[in-house]
Design a protein around this motif. Structure first.
Motif, PDB file in Angstrom:
ATOM      1  N   LEU A  78       5.484  -9.066   4.333  1.00  0.00           N
ATOM      2  CA  LEU A  78       5.453  -8.979   2.876  1.00  0.00           C
ATOM      3  C   LEU A  78       6.554  -8.071   2.316  1.00  0.00           C
ATOM      4  O   LEU A  78       6.819  -8.089   1.119  1.00  0.00           O
ATOM      5  CB  LEU A  78       4.096  -8.437   2.409  1.00  0.00           C
ATOM      6  CG  LEU A  78       2.907  -9.390   2.447  1.00  0.00           C
ATOM      7  CD1 LEU A  78       1.611  -8.628   2.201  1.00  0.00           C
ATOM      8  CD2 LEU A  78       3.087 -10.498   1.417  1.00  0.00           C
ATOM      9  N   PRO A  89      -2.182 -12.516  -8.451  1.00  0.00           N
ATOM     10  CA  PRO A  89      -2.683 -11.338  -7.737  1.00  0.00           C
ATOM     11  C   PRO A  89      -3.745 -10.629  -8.573  1.00  0.00           C
ATOM     12  O   PRO A  89      -3.793 -10.778  -9.792  1.00  0.00           O
ATOM     13  CB  PRO A  89      -1.437 -10.461  -7.566  1.00  0.00           C
ATOM     14  CG  PRO A  89      -0.522 -10.886  -8.666  1.00  0.00           C
ATOM     15  CD  PRO A  89      -0.780 -12.344  -8.884  1.00  0.00           C
ATOM     16  N   THR A 106       1.635  -1.384   2.718  1.00  0.00           N
ATOM     17  CA  THR A 106       0.951  -2.380   3.531  1.00  0.00           C
ATOM     18  C   THR A 106       1.566  -2.429   4.927  1.00  0.00           C
ATOM     19  O   THR A 106       2.787  -2.321   5.075  1.00  0.00           O
ATOM     20  CB  THR A 106       1.037  -3.795   2.900  1.00  0.00           C
ATOM     21  OG1 THR A 106       0.419  -4.742   3.793  1.00  0.00           O
ATOM     22  CG2 THR A 106       2.475  -4.219   2.661  1.00  0.00           C
ATOM     23  N   LEU A 120      -2.363  -7.161  -0.545  1.00  0.00           N
ATOM     24  CA  LEU A 120      -0.904  -7.159  -0.547  1.00  0.00           C
ATOM     25  C   LEU A 120      -0.337  -5.742  -0.514  1.00  0.00           C
ATOM     26  O   LEU A 120       0.731  -5.511   0.056  1.00  0.00           O
ATOM     27  CB  LEU A 120      -0.381  -7.874  -1.798  1.00  0.00           C
ATOM     28  CG  LEU A 120      -0.814  -9.314  -2.039  1.00  0.00           C
ATOM     29  CD1 LEU A 120      -0.290  -9.784  -3.394  1.00  0.00           C
ATOM     30  CD2 LEU A 120      -0.309 -10.217  -0.920  1.00  0.00           C
ATOM     31  N   SER A 164      -4.393  -7.463  -4.446  1.00  0.00           N
ATOM     32  CA  SER A 164      -4.750  -8.524  -3.507  1.00  0.00           C
ATOM     33  C   SER A 164      -4.414  -9.881  -4.100  1.00  0.00           C
ATOM     34  O   SER A 164      -4.128 -10.004  -5.290  1.00  0.00           O
ATOM     35  CB  SER A 164      -6.244  -8.445  -3.158  1.00  0.00           C
ATOM     36  OG  SER A 164      -7.037  -8.589  -4.329  1.00  0.00           O
TER      37      SER A 164
END
Length: 222
Positions: free
Chosen positions: A51, A175, A46, A204, A197
């Motif tokens: 994150l 998630p 990502t 994510l 996600s």
């Protein structure tokens, strides 16, 4: 030959819609053999660097990694296994396929580990070396359209094992995993796309790419 977890947990009419070349990937790996693939991921990780500290925590158990790279060579190895589930007198050894996906990042090789089992409630993916995070998966195979013959796995429940028990994450924060495997006849390649996600936050983590796959004698395991 023992049936694969996919065959044990998915209705035969659904699997019958699979592309013929995908049936090898989702079928059983015979004892003494390994399913081995090699290819390139177009993207992994990502670009949201905020994150990365969270992903680094999961990286310690070989679940995901704090990266954002393109054109990443990788290999995948699928081996038949048994995963012990339950506790006490209800402990059972479930039929499983254990996968090791090795990414050759610029900083060095990293390996993602998971095990797929057929549970009474359906297909379950146990992520990481310890399998502390598990996702119950819904299996879908389109019979027509642009993704005809592709297999899509969508998580419907995510659990986390801690303090001797499993905790189910509420849908509002859990998630969501969406994995699509399809075969590209023109390129003679198997294509894979995974998106992790979360509600509100969005994507994510993801990876997508293509590879060639075969079942071969497992000479590394003798």
């Amino acid at each position: 030959m023992t049936r694969s977890p996919y065959e044990l947990s998915t209705p035969p009419d659904v699997l019958a819609r699979l592309h013929p070349r995908l049936r090898t990937y989702f079928g059983p790996v015979p004892p003494g053999h390994v399913g081995r693939g090699e290819g390139v991921f177009d993207v992994v990780g990502t670009p949201r660097r905020w994150l990365w500290p969270l992903l680094a925590w999961f990286a310690r158990d070989a679940v995901v990694f704090p990266v954002w790279e393109r054109d990443v060579p990788f290999t995948v190895e699928n081996r038949p296994a048994r995963v012990h589930r339950g506790s006490g007198t209800s402990l059972e050894a479930r039929v499983a396929v254990r996968a090791h996906r090795t990414f050759r990042f610029r900083s060095g090789a990293r390996t993602m580990v998971d095990a797929i089992t057929a549970e009474p409630e359906g297909l379950v993916d146990h992520l990481g070396r310890r399998g502390r995070v598990s996702a119950l998966l819904r299996t879908e195979v389109d019979g027509t359209g642009p993704d005809a013959g592709a297999l899509r796995l969508v998580s419907t429940r995510v659990t986390f094992r801690a303090l001797g028990r499993e905790w189910c994450l509420p849908a509002l924060i859990a998630p969501r995993v969406t994995l699509t495997e399809r075969f590209d006849d023109d390129a003679d390649l198997q294509r894979v796309s995974l998106v992790l996600s979360a509600p509100v936050v969005g994507t994510l983590y993801r990876y997508e790419g293509a590879f060639r796959y075969e079942i071969a004698p497992d000479t590394e395991r003798g």
